[in-house]
Design a protein around this motif. Structure first.
Motif, PDB file in Angstrom:
ATOM      1  N   ALA A  32      60.920  39.079  70.614  1.00  0.00           N
ATOM      2  CA  ALA A  32      61.168  38.742  69.449  1.00  0.00           C
ATOM      3  C   ALA A  32      61.140  37.188  69.296  1.00  0.00           C
ATOM      4  O   ALA A  32      60.641  36.557  68.080  1.00  0.00           O
ATOM      5  CB  ALA A  32      62.696  38.949  69.171  1.00  0.00           C
ATOM      6  N   THR A  38      59.751  36.540  62.810  1.00  0.00           N
ATOM      7  CA  THR A  38      61.043  37.018  63.085  1.00  0.00           C
ATOM      8  C   THR A  38      62.079  36.021  62.215  1.00  0.00           C
ATOM      9  O   THR A  38      62.247  34.979  62.290  1.00  0.00           O
ATOM     10  CB  THR A  38      61.666  37.157  64.530  1.00  0.00           C
ATOM     11  OG1 THR A  38      60.631  37.835  65.289  1.00  0.00           O
ATOM     12  CG2 THR A  38      63.066  37.535  64.881  1.00  0.00           C
ATOM     13  N   THR A  42      67.870  36.680  64.007  1.00  0.00           N
ATOM     14  CA  THR A  42      67.304  37.607  65.073  1.00  0.00           C
ATOM     15  C   THR A  42      66.915  36.603  66.229  1.00  0.00           C
ATOM     16  O   THR A  42      67.158  37.014  67.173  1.00  0.00           O
ATOM     17  CB  THR A  42      66.138  38.440  64.426  1.00  0.00           C
ATOM     18  OG1 THR A  42      66.637  39.072  63.517  1.00  0.00           O
ATOM     19  CG2 THR A  42      65.525  39.388  65.629  1.00  0.00           C
TER      20      THR A  42
END
Length: 232
Positions: A32, A38, A42
Motif C-alpha cells: 500500500a 493509494t 489508506t
C-alpha cells in the motif's frame, strides 16, 4: 558461525529479508505504501500497521536496535522504536543496492557523527523501480556486543574496527571520548609500513591490521610497546 564474518552478515541479511517478506501484514502495508495512488487514509492505516509489525519483528530479531521501512521516495514511513515518520533516509546508495536484493553499509549519523551498521533488503525483490526497503540497524553502542568483541582482546591488546578511510567503527576499550569522524593514527602508520607508532591517546604501541573478509572494514590490534617488548 563467527560474528562479523561474511556468513554472519549474510545470515542477518537473509534473516531480515525472510522475516519481513513472510510477515503478510507487513507485506500488505508495504504494498500500500509503494502505490502512489493509494488514498491518504489508506496510507495512514498502512503506516500504523507497518509500525506494529516492525515492533513485533524487532522482538524477534533482537540483534537490531532499530527497524525501519523506507518508501520508494526514500522517506522513512514506519519505524521501531517508534518516532515521528517523514524523515528522509540519509544515504540513498544503500537503498539503491538493496533494491536489487540486499545491502550492507556503515553509516555515520548525528552530531558529532557516530557509526552504525546498516542491513537493508527489498520487501519485493528484485524491485528496482518502486522499491520499499526494510532496514535493520545496529547503533554504535551496540556494535561491540553484537559482534561479541570484548573490551580487551587478550590481556592488554586492544582492538579496533575501522573503515577504508581509517575512521573508527568500533573501539573496544575507549580511553575517553572517541572522535568517530577522525582517522585513527594506525591508519596512516600501518599504511606507510610503520607498525610502531603512537596511539590516539599518545601511548607508544605496536599495531597490525587485517581485512575483515567480505566487508569494507579492517580489524586493527594494538599492544603497548612496554608490554610487547618487556625489558628488552
Amino acid at each position: 558461525m563467527t560474528r562479523g564474518s561474511p556468513s554472519w552478515r549474510e545470515w542477518l541479511l537473509s534473516g531480515l529479508a525472510s522475516a519481513a517478506r513472510n510477515d503478510r501484514l507487513l507485506v500488505a502495508s508495504a504494498a500500500a505504501l509503494r502505490d502512489t495512488t493509494t488514498r491518504p487514509v489508506t496510507q495512514s492505516g498502512a503506516t500504523s500497521l507497518a509500525v506494529e509489525e516492525l515492533e513485533r519483528l524487532r522482538r524477534q530479531l533482537q540483534v537490531f536496535t532499530a527497524l525501519e521501512l523506507v518508501n520508494p521516495s526514500g522517506v522513512i514511513v514506519a519505524a521501531s522504536p517508534r518516532f515521528a515518520s517523514g524523515m528522509r533516509w540519509r544515504e540513498r546508495a544503500v537503498l539503491a543496492r538493496a533494491a536489487a536484493g540486499r545491502a550492507f553499509a556503515v553509516e555515520r549519523i548525528g552530531a558529532p557523527p557516530v557509526p552504525r551498521l546498516v542491513f537493508a533488503a527489498a520487501m519485493f525483490a528484485p524491485d528496482t523501480t518502486r522499491p520499499v526497503i526494510v532496514v535493520g540497524s545496529i547503533e554504535w553502542a551496540a556494535i561491540g556486543p553484537a559482534l561479541q568483541i570484548p573490551p580487551l582482546i587478550a590481556g592488554v591488546v586492544e582492538g579496533f574496527i575501522v573503515d577504508q578511510a581509517g575512521l573508527p567503527v568500533l573501539v573496544s576499550y575507549p580511553h575517553g571520548v572517541v572522535d568517530y569522524s577522525r582517522p585513527l593514527p594506525s591508519h596512516r602508520a600501518l599504511a606507510s609500513g610503520a607498525p610502531r607508532y603512537r596511539s590516539a591517546d599518545g601511548a607508544e604501541v605496536i599495531g597490525s591490521a587485517h581485512d575483515v573478509p567480505g566487508y569494507p572494514l579492517s580489524f586493527v590490534a594494538e599492544i603497548p610497546v612496554r608490554a610487547a617488548l618487556g625489558g628488552l
